[in-house]
Design a protein around this motif. Sequence first.
Motif, short mmCIF file in Angstrom:
data_model
loop_
_atom_site.label_atom_id
_atom_site.label_comp_id
_atom_site.label_asym_id
_atom_site.label_seq_id
_atom_site.Cartn_x
_atom_site.Cartn_y
_atom_site.Cartn_z
N UNK A 53 0.83 -1.20 0.00
CA UNK A 53 0.00 0.00 0.00
C UNK A 53 0.87 1.25 0.00
N UNK A 54 1.97 1.22 0.71
CA UNK A 54 2.88 2.38 0.77
C UNK A 54 3.50 2.62 -0.60
N UNK A 55 3.96 1.57 -1.27
CA UNK A 55 4.53 1.72 -2.62
C UNK A 55 3.49 2.28 -3.59
N UNK A 64 -0.70 7.53 2.31
CA UNK A 64 -1.14 6.17 2.63
C UNK A 64 -2.59 6.11 3.12
N UNK A 65 -3.03 7.13 3.86
CA UNK A 65 -4.42 7.17 4.33
C UNK A 65 -5.38 7.28 3.14
N UNK A 66 -5.02 8.09 2.16
CA UNK A 66 -5.86 8.25 0.97
C UNK A 66 -5.93 6.95 0.20
N UNK A 67 -4.81 6.28 0.02
CA UNK A 67 -4.80 5.03 -0.75
C UNK A 67 -5.61 3.97 -0.02
N UNK A 68 -5.55 3.97 1.30
CA UNK A 68 -6.31 3.01 2.08
C UNK A 68 -7.81 3.16 1.84
N UNK A 69 -8.29 4.41 1.82
CA UNK A 69 -9.71 4.66 1.57
C UNK A 69 -10.09 4.23 0.15
N UNK A 70 -9.21 4.53 -0.82
CA UNK A 70 -9.48 4.15 -2.21
C UNK A 70 -9.56 2.63 -2.33
N UNK A 72 -10.24 0.45 -0.03
CA UNK A 72 -11.39 -0.11 0.68
C UNK A 72 -12.60 -0.22 -0.26
N UNK A 73 -12.83 0.83 -1.03
CA UNK A 73 -13.94 0.82 -1.98
C UNK A 73 -13.70 -0.21 -3.09
N UNK A 81 -7.68 -7.27 -3.98
CA UNK A 81 -7.65 -7.93 -2.67
C UNK A 81 -6.35 -7.56 -1.99
N UNK A 82 -6.42 -7.42 -0.68
CA UNK A 82 -5.24 -7.09 0.11
C UNK A 82 -4.84 -8.33 0.89
#
Length: 153
Positions: A53-55, A64-70, A72-73, A81-82
């Motif tokens: 996710x960081x990469x 990283x917070x923005x990518x996490x929200x993206x 999730x959707x 899949x994570x």
Amino acid sequence: MMDSNEVRDLAKLLSHVIRLQMVTVHKRMEEQGFCRSQPGIIHVLSKHDGMTQVELATKLNVTPATISAMLKRMERDQMIERRRSQEDQRVTHVYLTEYGKQQSDVVEKIFDEMNQKGFGNFTDEELKQAKNIFQKLIDNLGDISCQGRYKGC
């Protein structure tokens, strides 16, 4: 010596081209049911599946917070899949699902359509000139925000 009016006119034209491209791409992506952030993530993962996710956040120039929200959707929509790393449980890798891979084909087709629409009537020489000009602009501006991603990719 540079004519500042000519430079200003070129900057306006470049800005207009960028806006047109973004609006056109976003419109086409929305027609296919994509949210704004999804095509970029799908495109990057289609080239580098399994990024952390960081990469991914770094590559897309988001937090990283923005990518996490993206993500999730996209996970909810079964595009990605994570998976936790086997070596380090604190690290999460992101993979396209089969559906995500199908969507990747759609994204690439739209990008190809947009490239053809924008550059389709350029000669080979004009393409080389444009590439040199764009690279020179990147070099002149220092490419700080891009961290060198545009060179050769």
